[in-house]
Structures are given as C-alpha cells and as structure tokens.
Design a protein around this motif. Sequence first.
Motif, PDB file in Angstrom:
ATOM      1  N   ILE A  36       0.990  -1.099   0.192  1.00 45.59           N
ATOM      2  CA  ILE A  36      -0.165   0.153  -0.027  1.00 45.59           C
ATOM      3  C   ILE A  36       1.013   1.445  -0.398  1.00 45.59           C
ATOM      4  O   ILE A  36       1.891   1.218   0.434  1.00 45.59           O
ATOM      5  CB  ILE A  36      -0.939   0.011   1.163  1.00 45.59           C
ATOM      6  N   ALA A  37       0.664   2.644  -0.392  1.00 49.88           N
ATOM      7  CA  ALA A  37       1.477   3.614  -0.421  1.00 49.88           C
ATOM      8  C   ALA A  37       1.347   4.300   1.048  1.00 49.88           C
ATOM      9  O   ALA A  37       0.075   4.611   1.407  1.00 49.88           O
ATOM     10  CB  ALA A  37       0.735   4.105  -1.784  1.00 49.88           C
ATOM     11  N   VAL A  38       2.444   4.554   0.661  1.00 44.87           N
ATOM     12  CA  VAL A  38       2.470   5.706   2.361  1.00 44.87           C
ATOM     13  C   VAL A  38       3.280   6.690   1.770  1.00 44.87           C
ATOM     14  O   VAL A  38       4.133   6.382   2.218  1.00 44.87           O
ATOM     15  CB  VAL A  38       2.921   4.830   3.396  1.00 44.87           C
ATOM     16  N   HIS A  39       2.651   7.588   2.028  1.00 43.00           N
ATOM     17  CA  HIS A  39       3.458   9.078   1.642  1.00 43.00           C
ATOM     18  C   HIS A  39       3.049  10.265   1.951  1.00 43.00           C
ATOM     19  O   HIS A  39       2.036  10.072   3.329  1.00 43.00           O
ATOM     20  CB  HIS A  39       3.777   9.290   0.495  1.00 43.00           C
ATOM     21  N   ASP A  40       3.822  11.449   1.871  1.00 40.85           N
ATOM     22  CA  ASP A  40       3.640  12.268   2.653  1.00 40.85           C
ATOM     23  C   ASP A  40       1.842  13.184   2.731  1.00 40.85           C
ATOM     24  O   ASP A  40       1.357  13.633   4.413  1.00 40.85           O
ATOM     25  CB  ASP A  40       4.623  13.563   2.791  1.00 40.85           C
TER      26      ASP A  40
END
Length: 280
Positions: free
Chosen positions: A55-59
């Motif tokens: 899964i994407a975890v970004h700012d």
Amino acid sequence: MSESVLYVVATPIGNLEDMTPRAQRILESVALIAAEDTRHSGRLLAHFSIKTPMIAVHDHNERQQQQKIIEILAKGDDVALISDAGTPLISDPGFILVREVREAGFRVVPVPGCCAMITALSAAGIPSDRFAFEGFPPAKPQQRLNCFSGLAQESRTLLFYESPHRIIDSLKAVVEVFGAERPVAIARELTKTFETFLNGSAAEVLEKVESDPNQRKGEFVLMIQGAPEKDGSALDARAEEVLDILLEELSVKQASALAAKITGVKKKVLYQAALDRKQD
Ligand code: SAM
C-alpha cells in the motif's frame, strides 16, 4: 506489548547489489509492505521476485494509512515500511507512522542498509567525526541564504541533499555565505555507473559543476566542511557588534556576560573590550 512488528527497511540507493539478505527476507515474509510509491517499489520487488502486497504511504496520506497499518499489526501480522530509496524517514516519509505505531504499543524494528548521506560521508575525505544532516536546503533563494547564514559558524561538517536542477544555485549560495575558500565536497550518483566525488574549495567545486553539464546530472549529497573552532580568545566582528548593542542598555559586567553566551567568545575578552569602549 504485542508480538507483531513494523520493520523499517532500508533499500538500495542505486546499486541493487546493496539490498541486504535480511531486507529481502523480511520483505518476503511480512503481510504487507507500506511503500512511498508502489509503482517505483514494484520494480525493486519484481527484481527480487517478492510478491508481498503493497500500500502507498506518503507525506499526503500517512495519517490515514497509519490506522490501516495499526489494524493489521493488531491482527498479529507484520508490516514493512520502505521508501523509494535508502532509509525511510531520512528526508522521506515514515516518521508519523513510526511514532504512532510505537505509541500504539507495537515493536518497530530497523533493518539497516543504504543511506545516501552516510554513504557520501564515508568516502568523501571530509571530516566525519562530527556532522549535522540538514536535509534539502530551502528551494527559494532568500530562504536558502537565510538557512546557510544560520549555519555559517557551525563547526561540524554540514550535509545536505540536493537535486540536479538546484545544485548550481546551492553551490553559488555556499560561496556567498560560507566563502569561496570553504572546503566542500559533492557526491553524485552514489553506487551507480556515474558515481563521482568532487572535492575542493566552494569556488572550485562550483566551477567544476558549472563547466561540465555531466556534473549537473543525477542525485547529489552536498558536504560543507565546518567552520574552524573558535578558541574564544579572539574578538570577531560579530562579537563586537553584539557587545556594542548590549552596552547601549546594560552595564559592562552584564553586557560582557551576555555577549559571551551569545557569541562563544570568552567573558574575560569581552569584559576587557567593554571596558576599553567605556573609556574611549
Ligand atoms: N531516504 C534516502 C536516504 O536514506 O538517503 C534519501 C531520500 S531523499 C528524498 C533523496 C535524495 O537523497 C536525493 O535527492 C539525493 O540528494 C540523495 N540521494 C539519494 N540517492 C542518492 C545517490 N545514489 N547519490 C547521491 N545522492 C543520493
């Protein structure tokens, strides 16, 4: 304390041979990989035939995704956090997630590997006993100058990350604020085909980068040698200025004590200078 773990896994900064066997094993074994950019990391995982879901975890979504990750950990499954390259949290997302996961009572385990600033420092031939990492310099010219000015007297080696389209502007600002003679090194494209270190005075390094378009390509670590340590016995222009301002309002004793705290110059030296000024 729950048994499940959030692993913070460093990945290569260019050369895929720098992937550690432990990183590979953990990315294969966890239930989920939280990646800064799933498309980018998809290529890394494909190279190592790792099929773990991502899964994407970004700012911009770290707070929302942290809840999902905590739920997975609460079920007893492990999760790994990776960024596009190098060590997560180092000029990369992950700090909020790590803090919240710890606060929720789960273990957070580092799986160390590449980090561009440490890689650069390890081979640059610039003092490495004491250093300060400052991330990316501000992009706006005035803010960059202000940032550098606040660090001009710093005696530790200063490390910055920089992008190809700002490296010349940053080097020009280094010359302006730290002076043309300040020793500087830049490390470019570490661990990749065109890995290059350029060392010299700030003016020399700027000249090398300006005169060769190839030296402006890729990713950079900028290293600035620290200012020489003050022994506190010399009165410089800044200390004189501070002392003069304080003497307008305070006694010789108070002004010299305060000026010593602000400038690092010895109180005795400042006291004598203050007395001399009062007698003039
Ligand atoms: N988390 C990463 C780490 O551990 O180094 C840093 C991520 S930060 C978003 C990316 C910046 O790191 C680049 O703009 C560049 O300044 C530096 N960097 C990353 N890889 C590099 C490389 N191979 N050579 C030189 N600098 C690099």
